[in-house]
Design a protein around this motif. Structure first.
Motif, PDB file in Angstrom:
ATOM      1  N   LEU A 297      16.115   5.224  15.552  1.00 16.16           N
ATOM      2  CA  LEU A 297      15.034   6.210  15.427  1.00 16.16           C
ATOM      3  C   LEU A 297      15.297   7.483  16.216  1.00 16.16           C
ATOM      4  N   GLY A 298      16.359   7.534  16.985  1.00 13.37           N
ATOM      5  CA  GLY A 298      16.659   8.701  17.812  1.00 13.37           C
ATOM      6  C   GLY A 298      17.050   8.278  19.211  1.00 13.37           C
ATOM      7  N   ARG A 299      17.874   9.107  19.851  1.00 17.90           N
ATOM      8  CA  ARG A 299      18.387   8.753  21.180  1.00 17.90           C
ATOM      9  C   ARG A 299      17.586   9.375  22.318  1.00 17.90           C
ATOM     10  N   THR A 300      16.609  10.218  21.974  1.00 17.80           N
ATOM     11  CA  THR A 300      15.717  10.786  22.977  1.00 17.80           C
ATOM     12  C   THR A 300      14.276  10.605  22.520  1.00 17.80           C
ATOM     13  N   ARG A 301      13.364  10.747  23.471  1.00 14.91           N
ATOM     14  CA  ARG A 301      11.944  10.649  23.122  1.00 14.91           C
ATOM     15  C   ARG A 301      11.596  11.674  22.042  1.00 14.91           C
ATOM     16  N   ALA A 302      12.072  12.903  22.206  1.00 17.49           N
ATOM     17  CA  ALA A 302      11.758  13.945  21.234  1.00 17.49           C
ATOM     18  C   ALA A 302      12.291  13.590  19.849  1.00 17.49           C
ATOM     19  N   GLN A 303      13.476  12.993  19.791  1.00 12.74           N
ATOM     20  CA  GLN A 303      14.039  12.630  18.490  1.00 12.74           C
ATOM     21  C   GLN A 303      13.234  11.513  17.820  1.00 12.74           C
ATOM     22  N   VAL A 304      12.765  10.550  18.603  1.00 11.08           N
ATOM     23  CA  VAL A 304      11.956   9.473  18.040  1.00 11.08           C
ATOM     24  C   VAL A 304      10.624  10.035  17.515  1.00 11.08           C
ATOM     25  N   LEU A 305       9.994  10.909  18.289  1.00  6.96           N
ATOM     26  CA  LEU A 305       8.745  11.520  17.833  1.00  6.96           C
ATOM     27  C   LEU A 305       8.974  12.362  16.580  1.00  6.96           C
ATOM     28  N   ALA A 306      10.132  13.016  16.500  1.00 10.05           N
ATOM     29  CA  ALA A 306      10.455  13.783  15.300  1.00 10.05           C
ATOM     30  C   ALA A 306      10.603  12.855  14.094  1.00 10.05           C
ATOM     31  N   THR A 307      11.147  11.674  14.310  1.00 16.62           N
ATOM     32  CA  THR A 307      11.264  10.695  13.223  1.00 16.62           C
ATOM     33  C   THR A 307       9.880  10.276  12.735  1.00 16.62           C
ATOM     34  N   VAL A 308       8.952  10.026  13.674  1.00 14.95           N
ATOM     35  CA  VAL A 308       7.581   9.672  13.294  1.00 14.95           C
ATOM     36  C   VAL A 308       6.957  10.796  12.470  1.00 14.95           C
ATOM     37  N   VAL A 361      11.388   0.538   9.332  1.00 11.27           N
ATOM     38  CA  VAL A 361      11.172   0.319   7.896  1.00 11.27           C
ATOM     39  C   VAL A 361      10.628   1.577   7.240  1.00 11.27           C
ATOM     40  N   LEU A 362       9.645   2.201   7.872  1.00  7.43           N
ATOM     41  CA  LEU A 362       9.037   3.411   7.307  1.00  7.43           C
ATOM     42  C   LEU A 362      10.040   4.560   7.253  1.00  7.43           C
ATOM     43  N   ALA A 363      10.896   4.659   8.270  1.00  9.29           N
ATOM     44  CA  ALA A 363      11.898   5.732   8.288  1.00  9.29           C
ATOM     45  C   ALA A 363      12.877   5.580   7.122  1.00  9.29           C
ATOM     46  N   LYS A 364      13.273   4.362   6.836  1.00 12.45           N
ATOM     47  CA  LYS A 364      14.174   4.128   5.704  1.00 12.45           C
ATOM     48  C   LYS A 364      13.485   4.489   4.390  1.00 12.45           C
ATOM     49  N   ALA A 365      12.203   4.140   4.287  1.00 12.49           N
ATOM     50  CA  ALA A 365      11.468   4.494   3.071  1.00 12.49           C
ATOM     51  C   ALA A 365      11.339   6.002   2.932  1.00 12.49           C
ATOM     52  N   ALA A 366      11.136   6.694   4.059  1.00 11.96           N
ATOM     53  CA  ALA A 366      11.039   8.152   4.020  1.00 11.96           C
ATOM     54  C   ALA A 366      12.343   8.788   3.573  1.00 11.96           C
ATOM     55  N   ASP A 367      13.463   8.117   3.842  1.00  7.67           N
ATOM     56  CA  ASP A 367      14.772   8.609   3.416  1.00  7.67           C
ATOM     57  C   ASP A 367      15.098   8.215   1.988  1.00  7.67           C
ATOM     58  N   GLY A 368      14.178   7.531   1.328  1.00  5.93           N
ATOM     59  CA  GLY A 368      14.372   7.161  -0.068  1.00  5.93           C
ATOM     60  C   GLY A 368      15.156   5.901  -0.272  1.00  5.93           C
TER      61      GLY A 368
END
Length: 530
Positions: A297-308, A361-368
Protein backbone atom coordinates in the motif's frame (compact mmCIF):
# COMPACT_ATOMS: atom_id res chain seq x y z
CA UNK A 1 -15.83 -17.18 18.35
CA UNK A 2 -16.18 -17.43 22.09
CA UNK A 3 -14.35 -14.42 23.53
CA UNK A 4 -15.59 -10.95 24.29
CA UNK A 5 -12.78 -9.52 22.22
CA UNK A 6 -13.96 -11.52 19.22
CA UNK A 7 -17.51 -10.37 19.78
CA UNK A 8 -16.27 -6.79 19.93
CA UNK A 9 -14.56 -7.20 16.56
CA UNK A 10 -17.83 -8.34 15.03
CA UNK A 11 -19.69 -5.43 16.58
CA UNK A 12 -17.12 -2.81 15.57
CA UNK A 13 -17.31 -3.97 11.96
CA UNK A 14 -20.62 -2.20 11.49
CA UNK A 15 -19.50 -1.66 15.20
CA UNK A 16 -20.70 -9.60 25.79
CA UNK A 17 -27.89 -24.14 35.77
CA UNK A 18 -30.92 -22.43 37.22
CA UNK A 19 -34.11 -24.29 38.04
CA UNK A 20 -35.86 -22.07 40.57
CA UNK A 21 -38.48 -19.61 39.39
CA UNK A 22 -38.11 -16.20 41.03
CA UNK A 23 -41.01 -14.09 42.17
CA UNK A 24 -40.75 -10.54 43.46
CA UNK A 25 -41.71 -10.37 47.11
CA UNK A 26 -44.40 -7.85 48.07
CA UNK A 27 -41.80 -5.62 49.77
CA UNK A 28 -39.61 -5.56 46.67
CA UNK A 29 -42.56 -5.05 44.39
CA UNK A 30 -43.63 -2.03 46.40
CA UNK A 31 -40.17 -0.56 46.01
CA UNK A 32 -40.28 -1.31 42.31
CA UNK A 33 -43.43 0.71 41.72
CA UNK A 34 -42.91 3.66 44.00
CA UNK A 35 -43.86 7.23 43.18
CA UNK A 36 -42.66 8.55 39.84
CA UNK A 37 -39.47 10.60 39.73
CA UNK A 38 -39.06 13.92 37.95
CA UNK A 39 -37.91 12.28 34.72
CA UNK A 40 -40.95 10.05 34.29
CA UNK A 41 -39.08 6.78 34.62
CA UNK A 42 -41.06 4.99 37.26
CA UNK A 43 -44.80 4.64 37.36
CA UNK A 44 -46.96 5.07 40.40
CA UNK A 45 -48.27 1.96 42.10
CA UNK A 46 -51.71 1.05 40.86
CA UNK A 47 -51.27 2.46 37.34
CA UNK A 48 -51.22 -1.01 35.80
CA UNK A 49 -47.50 -1.76 35.84
CA UNK A 50 -47.57 -3.87 39.00
CA UNK A 51 -48.25 -7.06 37.07
CA UNK A 52 -45.06 -6.55 35.06
CA UNK A 53 -42.91 -5.95 38.13
CA UNK A 54 -44.52 -8.92 39.94
CA UNK A 55 -44.31 -11.43 37.09
CA UNK A 56 -42.90 -14.90 37.61
CA UNK A 57 -39.95 -15.77 35.37
CA UNK A 58 -39.73 -19.17 33.73
CA UNK A 59 -36.03 -20.05 33.49
CA UNK A 60 -35.14 -22.60 30.80
CA UNK A 61 -32.38 -23.66 28.42
CA UNK A 62 -30.93 -20.87 26.26
CA UNK A 63 -30.49 -23.22 23.29
CA UNK A 64 -33.18 -22.79 20.64
CA UNK A 65 -31.98 -25.34 18.11
CA UNK A 66 -29.05 -27.30 16.72
CA UNK A 67 -27.61 -24.20 14.99
CA UNK A 68 -27.81 -21.95 18.06
CA UNK A 69 -24.09 -21.38 18.76
CA UNK A 70 -24.62 -18.49 21.20
CA UNK A 71 -27.21 -20.52 23.11
CA UNK A 72 -24.75 -23.38 23.44
CA UNK A 73 -22.04 -21.01 24.72
CA UNK A 74 -24.47 -19.66 27.29
CA UNK A 75 -25.46 -23.15 28.39
CA UNK A 76 -21.81 -24.18 28.60
CA UNK A 77 -21.25 -21.20 30.93
CA UNK A 78 -24.12 -22.28 33.15
CA UNK A 79 -26.66 -19.72 31.94
CA UNK A 80 -30.41 -20.03 31.79
CA UNK A 81 -32.80 -17.85 29.84
CA UNK A 82 -36.24 -16.33 30.39
CA UNK A 83 -38.69 -13.96 28.72
CA UNK A 84 -39.80 -10.82 30.54
CA UNK A 85 -43.15 -9.36 29.56
CA UNK A 86 -43.22 -5.58 29.15
CA UNK A 87 -45.77 -3.15 27.70
CA UNK A 88 -45.19 -1.83 24.21
CA UNK A 89 -46.40 1.57 25.42
CA UNK A 90 -45.76 2.39 29.08
CA UNK A 91 -48.58 4.93 29.04
CA UNK A 92 -50.96 2.12 28.09
CA UNK A 93 -49.94 -0.83 30.30
CA UNK A 94 -53.14 -2.72 29.50
CA UNK A 95 -52.39 -2.63 25.79
CA UNK A 96 -50.08 -4.65 23.57
CA UNK A 97 -47.18 -6.44 25.28
CA UNK A 98 -43.73 -7.59 24.20
CA UNK A 99 -41.29 -10.17 25.50
CA UNK A 100 -37.72 -9.15 26.27
CA UNK A 101 -35.29 -12.08 26.28
CA UNK A 102 -32.77 -12.23 29.12
CA UNK A 103 -30.05 -14.65 30.21
CA UNK A 104 -28.53 -15.20 33.62
CA UNK A 105 -25.37 -16.76 35.00
CA UNK A 106 -25.85 -16.93 38.74
CA UNK A 107 -23.28 -15.76 41.27
CA UNK A 108 -21.14 -18.58 42.59
CA UNK A 109 -19.91 -16.74 45.67
CA UNK A 110 -23.34 -16.63 47.29
CA UNK A 111 -21.94 -15.50 50.64
CA UNK A 112 -20.64 -12.22 49.17
CA UNK A 113 -23.18 -11.87 46.37
CA UNK A 114 -23.70 -8.24 45.28
CA UNK A 115 -26.74 -8.72 43.06
CA UNK A 116 -27.54 -8.58 39.34
CA UNK A 117 -25.17 -6.93 36.85
CA UNK A 118 -26.94 -6.10 33.60
CA UNK A 119 -24.70 -5.97 30.53
CA UNK A 120 -25.14 -4.04 27.29
CA UNK A 121 -22.65 -4.25 24.38
CA UNK A 122 -23.80 -1.07 22.61
CA UNK A 123 -25.19 -0.67 19.12
CA UNK A 124 -27.66 0.89 19.32
CA UNK A 125 -29.55 -2.34 19.08
CA UNK A 126 -26.75 -4.74 19.92
CA UNK A 127 -27.80 -8.16 21.14
CA UNK A 128 -26.66 -8.63 24.72
CA UNK A 129 -28.08 -12.07 25.44
CA UNK A 130 -24.75 -13.89 25.00
CA UNK A 131 -22.60 -11.26 26.74
CA UNK A 132 -22.62 -12.89 30.22
CA UNK A 133 -20.73 -15.91 28.89
CA UNK A 134 -18.29 -13.62 27.07
CA UNK A 135 -17.61 -11.15 29.89
CA UNK A 136 -17.42 -13.62 32.77
CA UNK A 137 -13.73 -14.59 32.20
CA UNK A 138 -12.65 -10.92 32.08
CA UNK A 139 -14.28 -10.26 35.45
CA UNK A 140 -12.11 -12.88 37.20
CA UNK A 141 -12.98 -13.13 40.92
CA UNK A 142 -15.44 -10.22 40.68
CA UNK A 143 -17.63 -12.25 38.34
CA UNK A 144 -18.45 -14.73 41.10
CA UNK A 145 -20.20 -11.95 43.06
CA UNK A 146 -22.86 -11.21 40.49
CA UNK A 147 -25.78 -12.70 38.70
CA UNK A 148 -24.71 -11.68 35.18
CA UNK A 149 -27.73 -10.60 33.16
CA UNK A 150 -27.74 -10.43 29.37
CA UNK A 151 -30.57 -8.80 27.48
CA UNK A 152 -31.78 -8.49 23.93
CA UNK A 153 -33.39 -5.04 24.12
CA UNK A 154 -36.89 -4.60 22.75
CA UNK A 155 -37.06 -5.38 19.01
CA UNK A 156 -33.54 -6.89 19.01
CA UNK A 157 -32.67 -10.55 18.45
CA UNK A 158 -35.00 -12.80 20.43
CA UNK A 159 -37.02 -9.80 21.63
CA UNK A 160 -39.40 -9.39 18.68
CA UNK A 161 -36.60 -8.46 16.24
CA UNK A 162 -37.38 -5.52 13.98
CA UNK A 163 -36.75 -5.87 10.26
CA UNK A 164 -37.77 -3.15 7.82
CA UNK A 165 -36.99 -5.38 4.85
CA UNK A 166 -34.14 -3.24 3.57
CA UNK A 167 -31.81 -4.45 0.83
CA UNK A 168 -28.88 -3.07 2.84
CA UNK A 169 -27.62 -3.13 6.40
CA UNK A 170 -26.74 -0.03 8.46
CA UNK A 171 -27.57 3.08 6.44
CA UNK A 172 -24.29 4.85 7.26
CA UNK A 173 -23.10 6.12 3.88
CA UNK A 174 -20.88 8.86 2.48
CA UNK A 175 -22.37 11.70 0.46
CA UNK A 176 -19.80 11.07 -2.24
CA UNK A 177 -17.82 13.60 -4.27
CA UNK A 178 -20.46 16.04 -5.53
CA UNK A 179 -24.02 17.34 -5.33
CA UNK A 180 -25.34 14.66 -7.67
CA UNK A 181 -24.03 11.86 -5.47
CA UNK A 182 -25.50 13.62 -2.41
CA UNK A 183 -28.91 13.85 -4.05
CA UNK A 184 -28.78 10.11 -4.68
CA UNK A 185 -28.19 9.69 -0.96
CA UNK A 186 -31.18 11.89 -0.14
CA UNK A 187 -33.42 9.65 -2.26
CA UNK A 188 -31.82 6.49 -0.87
CA UNK A 189 -32.28 7.49 2.78
CA UNK A 190 -35.83 8.68 2.22
CA UNK A 191 -36.63 5.33 0.63
CA UNK A 192 -35.30 3.48 3.68
CA UNK A 193 -37.41 5.58 6.05
CA UNK A 194 -40.53 5.20 3.94
CA UNK A 195 -40.16 1.43 3.76
CA UNK A 196 -39.62 1.09 7.50
CA UNK A 197 -42.65 3.25 8.24
CA UNK A 198 -44.78 1.24 5.83
CA UNK A 199 -43.80 -2.13 7.32
CA UNK A 200 -43.44 -1.28 11.01
CA UNK A 201 -45.03 2.12 11.54
CA UNK A 202 -47.23 1.05 14.46
CA UNK A 203 -44.31 0.04 16.69
CA UNK A 204 -41.62 2.53 15.65
CA UNK A 205 -42.70 5.23 18.17
CA UNK A 206 -42.00 2.83 21.05
CA UNK A 207 -38.50 1.74 20.03
CA UNK A 208 -36.53 4.17 22.18
CA UNK A 209 -33.76 4.26 24.73
CA UNK A 210 -36.13 5.51 27.41
CA UNK A 211 -38.46 2.56 26.90
CA UNK A 212 -35.51 0.17 27.02
CA UNK A 213 -34.49 1.77 30.33
CA UNK A 214 -38.04 1.18 31.59
CA UNK A 215 -37.74 -2.44 30.48
CA UNK A 216 -34.53 -2.70 32.50
CA UNK A 217 -36.35 -1.58 35.61
CA UNK A 218 -39.10 -4.14 35.02
CA UNK A 219 -36.34 -6.76 34.73
CA UNK A 220 -34.93 -5.58 38.05
CA UNK A 221 -38.31 -5.90 39.69
CA UNK A 222 -39.06 -9.28 38.15
CA UNK A 223 -35.72 -10.54 39.46
CA UNK A 224 -36.83 -9.49 42.93
CA UNK A 225 -33.99 -7.00 43.38
CA UNK A 226 -33.94 -3.56 44.95
CA UNK A 227 -30.95 -2.40 42.88
CA UNK A 228 -29.36 -3.19 39.55
CA UNK A 229 -25.67 -2.85 38.72
CA UNK A 230 -24.77 -2.06 35.13
CA UNK A 231 -21.90 -2.41 32.64
CA UNK A 232 -22.38 -0.78 29.25
CA UNK A 233 -20.17 -0.13 26.24
CA UNK A 234 -20.49 2.62 23.61
CA UNK A 235 -24.22 3.37 23.09
CA UNK A 236 -24.72 1.23 26.19
CA UNK A 237 -23.23 4.10 28.18
CA UNK A 238 -26.08 6.35 27.07
CA UNK A 239 -28.62 3.67 27.95
CA UNK A 240 -26.98 3.28 31.36
CA UNK A 241 -26.99 7.02 31.90
CA UNK A 242 -30.66 7.17 30.95
CA UNK A 243 -31.45 4.45 33.50
CA UNK A 244 -29.65 6.23 36.33
CA UNK A 245 -31.47 9.47 35.52
CA UNK A 246 -34.91 7.90 35.15
CA UNK A 247 -34.57 5.59 38.16
CA UNK A 248 -32.28 7.26 40.71
CA UNK A 249 -31.70 5.10 43.75
CA UNK A 250 -32.34 1.85 41.90
CA UNK A 251 -28.80 1.20 40.71
CA UNK A 252 -25.69 0.03 42.55
CA UNK A 253 -22.36 -0.14 40.68
CA UNK A 254 -22.15 1.41 37.23
CA UNK A 255 -19.36 1.10 34.62
CA UNK A 256 -19.61 3.12 31.39
CA UNK A 257 -16.96 2.23 28.78
CA UNK A 258 -16.51 4.49 25.75
CA UNK A 259 -19.01 7.02 27.01
CA UNK A 260 -21.25 9.33 25.03
CA UNK A 261 -21.88 12.89 26.09
CA UNK A 262 -25.66 12.81 26.67
CA UNK A 263 -25.99 16.44 25.58
CA UNK A 264 -24.75 15.62 22.08
CA UNK A 265 -26.40 12.23 21.69
CA UNK A 266 -28.44 12.25 18.47
CA UNK A 267 -28.61 10.34 15.17
CA UNK A 268 -25.65 12.35 13.84
CA UNK A 269 -23.29 10.88 16.41
CA UNK A 270 -20.23 10.87 14.16
CA UNK A 271 -20.57 14.53 13.20
CA UNK A 272 -17.66 16.30 14.86
CA UNK A 273 -15.51 13.15 15.23
CA UNK A 274 -13.65 13.66 11.94
CA UNK A 275 -10.39 14.62 13.67
CA UNK A 276 -10.30 11.41 15.73
CA UNK A 277 -11.04 9.33 12.64
CA UNK A 278 -8.35 11.09 10.62
CA UNK A 279 -5.82 10.41 13.38
CA UNK A 280 -6.78 6.76 13.71
CA UNK A 281 -6.44 6.32 9.94
CA UNK A 282 -3.08 8.10 9.89
CA UNK A 283 -1.77 5.90 12.70
CA UNK A 284 -2.91 2.79 10.84
CA UNK A 285 -1.30 4.11 7.64
CA UNK A 286 2.06 4.43 9.43
CA UNK A 287 1.67 0.83 10.61
CA UNK A 288 0.81 -0.36 7.08
CA UNK A 289 3.75 1.55 5.56
CA UNK A 290 6.12 -0.43 7.75
CA UNK A 291 4.59 -3.58 6.20
CA UNK A 292 4.57 -2.58 2.55
CA UNK A 293 6.06 -5.90 1.52
CA UNK A 294 2.96 -7.61 2.95
CA UNK A 295 0.16 -5.28 1.84
CA UNK A 296 1.70 -3.25 -1.00
CA UNK A 297 0.00 0.00 0.00
CA UNK A 298 3.02 2.32 0.16
CA UNK A 299 6.29 2.66 2.03
CA UNK A 300 5.38 5.87 3.87
CA UNK A 301 2.34 7.06 5.76
CA UNK A 302 1.64 9.61 3.03
CA UNK A 303 1.82 6.94 0.33
CA UNK A 304 -0.61 4.67 2.18
CA UNK A 305 -3.06 7.55 2.66
CA UNK A 306 -2.70 8.36 -1.03
CA UNK A 307 -3.64 4.76 -1.82
CA UNK A 308 -6.78 5.09 0.32
CA UNK A 309 -7.71 8.30 -1.51
CA UNK A 310 -7.09 6.59 -4.85
CA UNK A 311 -9.48 3.80 -3.87
CA UNK A 312 -12.25 6.25 -3.00
CA UNK A 313 -11.70 8.30 -6.17
CA UNK A 314 -11.78 5.17 -8.32
CA UNK A 315 -15.04 4.06 -6.71
CA UNK A 316 -16.58 7.43 -7.61
CA UNK A 317 -15.88 6.77 -11.30
CA UNK A 318 -17.17 3.19 -11.28
CA UNK A 319 -18.12 0.70 -8.57
CA UNK A 320 -15.28 -1.55 -7.43
CA UNK A 321 -15.92 -5.27 -7.79
CA UNK A 322 -14.44 -7.47 -5.08
CA UNK A 323 -14.88 -11.08 -4.06
CA UNK A 324 -15.67 -14.32 -5.80
CA UNK A 325 -18.95 -16.22 -6.00
CA UNK A 326 -21.05 -16.41 -3.95
CA UNK A 327 -19.66 -13.31 -2.20
CA UNK A 328 -19.29 -10.73 -4.96
CA UNK A 329 -19.76 -7.07 -4.00
CA UNK A 330 -19.76 -3.80 -5.91
CA UNK A 331 -18.76 -0.75 -3.87
CA UNK A 332 -19.29 2.85 -4.96
CA UNK A 333 -18.02 6.06 -3.38
CA UNK A 334 -20.83 6.09 -0.83
CA UNK A 335 -19.63 2.72 0.49
CA UNK A 336 -15.82 2.63 0.34
CA UNK A 337 -15.41 5.29 3.08
CA UNK A 338 -17.74 3.22 5.28
CA UNK A 339 -15.45 0.21 4.87
CA UNK A 340 -12.36 2.24 5.78
CA UNK A 341 -14.16 3.77 8.76
CA UNK A 342 -15.27 0.35 9.98
CA UNK A 343 -11.68 -0.85 10.13
CA UNK A 344 -10.16 1.88 12.30
CA UNK A 345 -12.18 1.35 15.49
CA UNK A 346 -9.30 -0.59 17.03
CA UNK A 347 -5.52 -0.42 16.85
CA UNK A 348 -4.74 -3.97 17.94
CA UNK A 349 -2.36 -5.90 15.73
CA UNK A 350 -5.11 -8.29 14.70
CA UNK A 351 -7.50 -5.52 13.71
CA UNK A 352 -4.82 -3.60 11.85
CA UNK A 353 -3.93 -6.71 9.88
CA UNK A 354 -7.59 -7.17 8.95
CA UNK A 355 -7.82 -3.61 7.63
CA UNK A 356 -4.54 -4.06 5.76
CA UNK A 357 -5.95 -7.08 3.96
CA UNK A 358 -9.18 -5.25 3.17
CA UNK A 359 -7.52 -2.13 1.77
CA UNK A 360 -5.16 -4.31 -0.26
CA UNK A 361 -8.19 -5.98 -1.87
CA UNK A 362 -9.80 -2.62 -2.60
CA UNK A 363 -6.56 -1.23 -4.05
CA UNK A 364 -6.35 -4.12 -6.51
CA UNK A 365 -9.96 -3.56 -7.51
CA UNK A 366 -9.25 0.14 -8.02
CA UNK A 367 -6.44 -0.87 -10.39
CA UNK A 368 -8.89 -2.95 -12.40
CA UNK A 369 -7.59 -6.33 -11.33
CA UNK A 370 -9.87 -9.35 -11.32
CA UNK A 371 -12.09 -9.96 -8.24
CA UNK A 372 -10.17 -11.32 -5.27
CA UNK A 373 -11.24 -13.98 -2.82
CA UNK A 374 -12.19 -12.28 0.43
CA UNK A 375 -11.32 -13.28 3.95
CA UNK A 376 -14.26 -14.58 5.97
CA UNK A 377 -14.16 -11.46 8.13
CA UNK A 378 -14.18 -9.01 5.20
CA UNK A 379 -17.00 -10.87 3.48
CA UNK A 380 -18.99 -10.73 6.74
CA UNK A 381 -18.41 -6.96 7.01
CA UNK A 382 -19.65 -6.40 3.47
CA UNK A 383 -22.64 -8.70 3.83
CA UNK A 384 -23.67 -6.92 7.01
CA UNK A 385 -23.27 -3.44 5.57
CA UNK A 386 -24.29 -3.86 1.96
CA UNK A 387 -26.88 -6.63 1.71
CA UNK A 388 -30.24 -7.57 3.16
CA UNK A 389 -28.42 -9.78 5.69
CA UNK A 390 -27.77 -6.61 7.65
CA UNK A 391 -31.34 -5.33 7.42
CA UNK A 392 -32.30 -6.17 11.04
CA UNK A 393 -29.15 -4.44 12.33
CA UNK A 394 -29.69 -1.33 10.25
CA UNK A 395 -33.41 -1.28 11.01
CA UNK A 396 -33.08 -1.33 14.79
CA UNK A 397 -30.13 1.09 14.85
CA UNK A 398 -32.10 3.63 12.85
CA UNK A 399 -35.31 3.05 14.81
CA UNK A 400 -33.63 3.73 18.17
CA UNK A 401 -31.63 6.75 17.04
CA UNK A 402 -34.52 8.29 15.11
CA UNK A 403 -36.96 7.54 17.92
CA UNK A 404 -34.75 9.18 20.55
CA UNK A 405 -33.81 12.58 19.12
CA UNK A 406 -35.03 14.62 16.15
CA UNK A 407 -32.60 15.84 13.49
CA UNK A 408 -32.85 18.55 10.81
CA UNK A 409 -35.17 17.64 7.96
CA UNK A 410 -33.88 20.03 5.30
CA UNK A 411 -31.35 18.30 2.99
CA UNK A 412 -29.72 21.65 2.32
CA UNK A 413 -28.43 21.83 5.89
CA UNK A 414 -26.67 18.50 5.49
CA UNK A 415 -25.13 19.59 2.21
CA UNK A 416 -23.78 22.76 3.80
CA UNK A 417 -22.29 20.71 6.65
CA UNK A 418 -20.68 18.35 4.15
CA UNK A 419 -19.11 21.15 2.14
CA UNK A 420 -17.81 22.91 5.27
CA UNK A 421 -16.18 19.70 6.46
CA UNK A 422 -14.91 18.40 3.12
CA UNK A 423 -11.88 20.71 2.80
CA UNK A 424 -10.34 19.71 6.14
CA UNK A 425 -11.60 16.11 6.15
CA UNK A 426 -12.06 14.99 2.53
CA UNK A 427 -12.54 11.31 3.36
CA UNK A 428 -14.58 11.38 6.54
CA UNK A 429 -16.35 14.76 6.30
CA UNK A 430 -18.85 13.62 3.63
CA UNK A 431 -19.40 10.43 5.65
CA UNK A 432 -19.97 11.84 9.12
CA UNK A 433 -22.05 14.83 7.95
CA UNK A 434 -24.21 12.98 5.43
CA UNK A 435 -27.98 12.86 5.59
CA UNK A 436 -29.56 9.75 7.09
CA UNK A 437 -32.93 8.05 7.31
CA UNK A 438 -33.77 9.98 10.49
CA UNK A 439 -34.26 13.14 8.42
CA UNK A 440 -37.41 11.46 7.06
CA UNK A 441 -38.58 9.69 10.23
CA UNK A 442 -41.56 10.63 12.38
CA UNK A 443 -40.79 12.97 15.27
CA UNK A 444 -39.91 11.38 18.65
CA UNK A 445 -42.71 11.19 21.21
CA UNK A 446 -40.52 12.08 24.19
CA UNK A 447 -37.83 14.62 24.89
CA UNK A 448 -34.29 13.21 25.30
CA UNK A 449 -33.06 12.26 28.75
CA UNK A 450 -31.43 15.10 30.68
CA UNK A 451 -28.72 14.58 33.31
CA UNK A 452 -30.16 15.89 36.57
CA UNK A 453 -28.92 13.29 39.10
CA UNK A 454 -25.31 12.77 40.08
CA UNK A 455 -24.10 9.19 39.58
CA UNK A 456 -20.97 7.68 41.19
CA UNK A 457 -20.05 5.74 38.05
CA UNK A 458 -16.70 4.53 36.75
CA UNK A 459 -16.20 5.98 33.25
CA UNK A 460 -13.62 4.22 31.05
CA UNK A 461 -12.18 5.93 27.97
CA UNK A 462 -9.32 5.81 25.47
CA UNK A 463 -7.79 9.10 24.38
CA UNK A 464 -7.85 8.13 20.71
CA UNK A 465 -11.33 6.57 20.55
CA UNK A 466 -12.55 7.18 16.95
CA UNK A 467 -16.18 6.27 17.68
CA UNK A 468 -17.14 7.97 20.94
CA UNK A 469 -14.41 10.57 21.37
CA UNK A 470 -12.57 11.05 24.63
CA UNK A 471 -14.14 14.48 24.97
CA UNK A 472 -17.52 12.79 25.42
CA UNK A 473 -16.30 10.78 28.40
CA UNK A 474 -14.78 13.92 29.92
CA UNK A 475 -18.07 15.78 29.42
CA UNK A 476 -20.08 13.01 31.09
CA UNK A 477 -17.56 12.94 33.96
CA UNK A 478 -18.10 16.65 34.47
CA UNK A 479 -21.88 16.19 34.50
CA UNK A 480 -21.54 13.47 37.16
CA UNK A 481 -19.31 15.01 39.87
CA UNK A 482 -19.18 11.81 41.94
CA UNK A 483 -17.94 9.73 39.01
CA UNK A 484 -14.32 8.78 38.37
CA UNK A 485 -12.62 8.76 34.96
CA UNK A 486 -10.31 5.89 34.02
CA UNK A 487 -8.27 6.94 30.97
CA UNK A 488 -6.27 4.69 28.65
CA UNK A 489 -3.70 6.99 27.07
CA UNK A 490 -2.27 6.38 23.62
CA UNK A 491 -4.87 3.94 22.25
CA UNK A 492 -7.02 4.35 19.13
CA UNK A 493 -9.62 2.01 20.49
CA UNK A 494 -13.36 1.94 21.04
CA UNK A 495 -14.38 -0.12 24.12
CA UNK A 496 -11.60 -1.32 26.37
CA UNK A 497 -12.59 -3.35 29.43
CA UNK A 498 -12.21 -7.07 28.87
CA UNK A 499 -11.49 -6.58 25.17
CA UNK A 500 -8.22 -4.74 24.71
CA UNK A 501 -5.85 -6.57 27.00
CA UNK A 502 -5.09 -3.59 29.24
CA UNK A 503 -4.23 -5.09 32.62
CA UNK A 504 -4.34 -1.64 34.20
CA UNK A 505 -7.90 -0.97 32.97
CA UNK A 506 -9.21 -4.48 33.65
CA UNK A 507 -7.81 -4.61 37.18
CA UNK A 508 -9.20 -1.18 38.06
CA UNK A 509 -12.68 -2.05 36.81
CA UNK A 510 -12.66 -5.42 38.55
CA UNK A 511 -11.55 -3.86 41.82
CA UNK A 512 -14.49 -1.45 41.66
CA UNK A 513 -16.96 -4.19 40.80
CA UNK A 514 -15.62 -6.37 43.63
CA UNK A 515 -15.58 -3.71 46.35
CA UNK A 516 -18.03 -1.05 45.22
CA UNK A 517 -15.34 1.54 45.94
CA UNK A 518 -14.39 3.91 43.15
CA UNK A 519 -10.72 4.90 42.80
CA UNK A 520 -9.84 7.74 45.15
CA UNK A 521 -9.15 9.96 42.14
CA UNK A 522 -9.21 9.81 38.36
CA UNK A 523 -6.65 7.37 37.02
CA UNK A 524 -4.63 7.16 33.80
CA UNK A 525 -3.31 3.94 32.29
CA UNK A 526 -0.62 4.03 29.59
CA UNK A 527 -1.08 1.73 26.62
CA UNK A 528 2.57 0.78 26.05
CA UNK A 529 3.21 0.06 29.72
CA UNK A 530 0.39 -2.48 30.14
Amino acid sequence: MTTLRAAARRASAVGLALTACLTATPAMATAATAAPDRDGGAAASGTGLDRYYHQRLDWRSCVLGTDDASGRELEKAGARCADVTVPLDYTDPKGRTLTVAISRIKATDTRHRVGPLLLNPGGPGGSGLAVPALIRPAMKEAGALYDLIGMDPRFVGRSNALDCGWSVGPSFRSAGPDRASFERQVAFQKGLADKCRATNGKVLPYITTRNTARDMDVIRGALGERKLSYLGFSYGTYLGTAYTQMFPGRYDRVVLDGALDPSRYNPRLFKGVEKENDQALADWAAWAAARHDTYGLGRTRAQVLATVNRIVEASSRRPLTVGTAPDVFRLDSSQTPFVINSGIASDTEEDRKALGEQVSVLAKAADGQQPTRLSEQFAAVLRLGLTSEGSPTGSIQSAILCGDVAVPRDPEQYWQDIERSRAAHPLFGPLTNNIGACAFWNRPREEPTQVRHDTPALIVAATGDPRTPYTGSVALHQKLPSSKLLTLKGANRHAIYGMYGSTCVDDTVNAYLATGKLPAKDRTCIKQND
